[in-house]
Structure formats: structure tokens, C-alpha cells
Scaffold this active site. Sequence first.
Site, mmCIF file in Angstrom:
data_model
loop_
_atom_site.group_PDB
_atom_site.id
_atom_site.type_symbol
_atom_site.label_atom_id
_atom_site.label_comp_id
_atom_site.label_asym_id
_atom_site.label_seq_id
_atom_site.Cartn_x
_atom_site.Cartn_y
_atom_site.Cartn_z
ATOM 1 N N ASN A 10 0.916 -1.136 0.018
ATOM 2 C CA ASN A 10 0.002 0.090 0.118
ATOM 3 C C ASN A 10 1.049 1.113 -0.188
ATOM 4 O O ASN A 10 1.517 1.612 1.117
ATOM 5 C CB ASN A 10 -0.782 -0.032 1.158
ATOM 6 C CG ASN A 10 -1.743 1.082 1.309
ATOM 7 O OD1 ASN A 10 -1.885 1.884 0.356
ATOM 8 N ND2 ASN A 10 -2.737 1.050 2.368
ATOM 9 N N ARG A 93 -2.693 -1.987 -3.333
ATOM 10 C CA ARG A 93 -3.795 -1.418 -3.370
ATOM 11 C C ARG A 93 -3.606 -0.188 -4.334
ATOM 12 O O ARG A 93 -2.713 0.778 -4.123
ATOM 13 C CB ARG A 93 -3.922 -0.772 -1.983
ATOM 14 C CG ARG A 93 -5.137 0.034 -1.643
ATOM 15 C CD ARG A 93 -4.995 0.864 -0.388
ATOM 16 N NE ARG A 93 -6.057 1.928 -0.356
ATOM 17 C CZ ARG A 93 -6.095 2.978 0.411
ATOM 18 N NH1 ARG A 93 -4.915 3.423 1.049
ATOM 19 N NH2 ARG A 93 -7.275 3.607 0.510
ATOM 20 N N HIS A 182 -12.723 2.937 0.017
ATOM 21 C CA HIS A 182 -12.789 2.105 0.917
ATOM 22 C C HIS A 182 -13.343 0.863 0.545
ATOM 23 O O HIS A 182 -14.036 -0.080 1.314
ATOM 24 C CB HIS A 182 -13.443 2.424 2.330
ATOM 25 C CG HIS A 182 -12.907 3.740 2.932
ATOM 26 N ND1 HIS A 182 -13.362 4.629 3.409
ATOM 27 C CD2 HIS A 182 -11.412 4.060 3.017
ATOM 28 C CE1 HIS A 182 -12.689 5.412 3.952
ATOM 29 N NE2 HIS A 182 -11.510 5.096 3.796
ATOM 30 N N ARG A 243 -11.494 15.886 6.844
ATOM 31 C CA ARG A 243 -12.186 16.456 5.509
ATOM 32 C C ARG A 243 -13.505 16.549 5.969
ATOM 33 O O ARG A 243 -14.403 16.252 6.979
ATOM 34 C CB ARG A 243 -12.497 15.186 4.402
ATOM 35 C CG ARG A 243 -11.035 14.638 4.057
ATOM 36 C CD ARG A 243 -11.184 13.347 3.080
ATOM 37 N NE ARG A 243 -10.035 13.070 2.683
ATOM 38 C CZ ARG A 243 -9.916 11.667 2.667
ATOM 39 N NH1 ARG A 243 -10.553 10.849 3.242
ATOM 40 N NH2 ARG A 243 -8.605 11.158 2.530
ATOM 41 N N GLU A 386 -8.249 -5.102 5.326
ATOM 42 C CA GLU A 386 -8.058 -4.660 3.765
ATOM 43 C C GLU A 386 -6.782 -5.368 3.244
ATOM 44 O O GLU A 386 -7.139 -5.915 2.360
ATOM 45 C CB GLU A 386 -8.141 -3.220 3.677
ATOM 46 C CG GLU A 386 -9.187 -2.572 4.147
ATOM 47 C CD GLU A 386 -9.025 -1.039 4.105
ATOM 48 O OE1 GLU A 386 -9.512 -0.427 3.191
ATOM 49 O OE2 GLU A 386 -8.613 -0.475 5.187
#
Length: 411
Positions: A10, A93, A182, A243, A386
Site C-alpha cells: 500500500n 492497493r 474503501h 475532511r 483490507e
Amino acid sequence: MSPSRVLVLNSGSSSVKYQLLDMRDGSRLATGLVERIGEQTSRLKHTCAAGGGTREQNGPIADHEAALKAVADELERDGLGLDSPELAAIGHRVVHGGMFFTEPTVIDDAVLTEIERLIPVAPLHNPANLTGIRTARALRPDLPQVAVFDTAFHTTMPEAAARYAIDPKVADRYRIRRYGFHGTSHAYVSRETARLLGKAPEEVNVIVLHLGNGASASAVRGGRCVDTSMGLTPLEGLVMGTRSGDLDPAVIFHLARVGGMSMDEIDTLLNKGSGLFGLCGDNDMREIRRRIDEGDEQAKLAFDIYIHRLKKYIGAYCAVLGRVDAVAFTAGVGENAAPVREAAVAGLEGLGLAVDPEANAVRADGPRLISPTGARVAVAVVPTDEELEIAEQTYALVGSKPGSNHGGADE
């Protein structure tokens, strides 16, 4: 015996997270993180599961190529090197796959070109993902390398959910639609929630709440995503760590025209200076709860705004799905912040949602139900994984048809 190991990479703009997994049982053979790449204070932290313990390197790591070579060296020290015949593939990823990539895809030059073409809709993520892929391919050009896309799980959304209400010609020209992110987490957690209920994914409707520093919700009907909160970028939707989430688009025009802010300044404000951090100066939910307990009104307001937005999405996705079998909380906040879970469903008893205070307060590692016995809708805590999801998708692809490209192209 055929190769059974998958290395998951990742690559971020200044970091590389990695895990080496044995797909015979899903066990971690090694895990690690390289951070602050390109700085004098770079750090590599590596852990070997088989008695190697944890090692740490501190000092400058110039770029991603140097970072991955350092990772390869650490794996070699543990007898797990990249040249091992037991390594079946490297899984990467990739944040944005647009509508082109609907499944995990074996990487070739054409795939790299398309990922690069998507940079305008993922300028913070895809360039770093590409750097990691190119470096890994240079280190092992003979090894199958697979891209697993954050957006792929959400490509099953119907057009009514994926389209924005703007001129379709403009939208198509500039690739403007809801993509969602996600996806590996939402796929994994929705499937594990069904397993927790003793049912097949095709039999279950689940609302997944991935609550970390980045946060997103999804409505999953029978194992397929039908709506999700993030949009063209990861900025839309829930209140997040830094965010803003949902915002009247005219706020941007107002800040530009009246506030005299540049597009870059507005981008930074909404992505890095908003959310919980913008509201109260903290984006760590533990610290926010501590401040609330001490009577801090600004922290309480930030928490209340966060929960209000979360409730709205739960209610909306109950309407989208029609029948909801479970609501699953996952990721750092979702798995660990009992007050968030309690507050998110408080007052939603009419929708069949409630938590058992004692079950909710229990800290545990595995999936678990926190709703009262006999509740109409199960409320669950389901730890996400993940990396395992990426590894499983990678291994399933290279194990079934080595060297094939399973990407779907519909544009």
C-alpha cells in the site's frame, strides 16, 4: 507445492505499508511500515511473526525505490525474500480505478497507462500507487503483480445512485460520477457480517460504516453495493478526521468570490483543515471524548455534528435498502469507540436499531453483535482486514488464471 505467499503493498505519497501473507491459512508472516519517505527522519518498522521480533531503522530513505529495496532486505533477513519461490504474487492497493476496473487486475503496461489516466480524479493517491507498482515491477519483473482497486466494489451501484444531477455530456467528458472508496473494507466487512449472522452474503442487506480518519458508509444488498457516501473523490459524505464531507457546492464559490481564496487554498481547507480537526482542533476521537468529559463545548459540538451526519446516512440507507438485516461498524473509530456506536443508533429504535450497553462496552478482537437479543436489526462490530482482502483477491486471480487480465472495461 505451488507458491502460496502474497506480498501486499500500500504505497502512499510518503509511506509504504506492507504485509506478507501465507494464503494457505491467511497468516501474517511479516508486516511493516516505511514512513516519511524523502525526509531525513525516515523510519522503517518491520515485524516478523516467526520469532524475528520487531526491528526499526531510522535515517533518510530517499524515495519509494529505496524504500522497497529496504523492505526487500528486511524480508531477506528473515528468510522471506522477494526471490523466494514461495512468493506467488504482489498485490497493490490502488485507490481509483474509475469505471474501467471492476475487478482485481493483473498489471501490464496498458493497465499502468489507464491508472495514470485516472490521476486527475485521484491526484493525491494514484501517483503514489503507481510509484509503488513500478518499483515493485522493477524488483521482480517476472512475478505476477495485481492491482486491487478501492473503487471496484462500488461499480455495482445503479446509475440512479452513481450519477450526479448535472448535464450527462459534461459528466461523461470529465468522468464525474460517484465512485466510492474503501471498497476492499466494505466488501470484506459486509461478507463477514453475513457470516456472523450465519447467512450467505446474497441473503443479507447490510449498512457498513467504515469510521476511521477517513470515513464512509455503504448500502450493500445481497453482497452488492447499491450506494455509498464518498463520491468523485473521498471528500464527500460523512464528517471525517480532517475532511468536511457533504457541503453545499456554493460554499466553494463563496470562498473564492467573497473570501478571495484560491482553488488550492479551498482544496486544502476542505481536505486537511475541516472535519473534526477543523471543528475543534482534534481529529483523534479518544481526545475528543476526553475533552467532552471535561466539559469542553467545542469538542461536544464537533462530536454532535459527526453523529448527526452519521445518523442521516443510516436513515437514508435504511430507505435505500428497504430491509436492513445489520448495521456493521468497522475501522479505527467504528471498532473502538463505544460512545460513537451508542450515539449513532440512539433514537433510531423505530428503525429496529439499538445497542446493548454491556455488549457495546466490551473490547474484543473478533466480530461480535452489540444489539439486544432478538433485535429486529443486528448491530455489529466487525474488524476490517483490507490487507487480507487484497491478498485473497490477488491470490484468487493468479491462482486461477496466471497472467490473465480480469479487468472489466465499460468506457
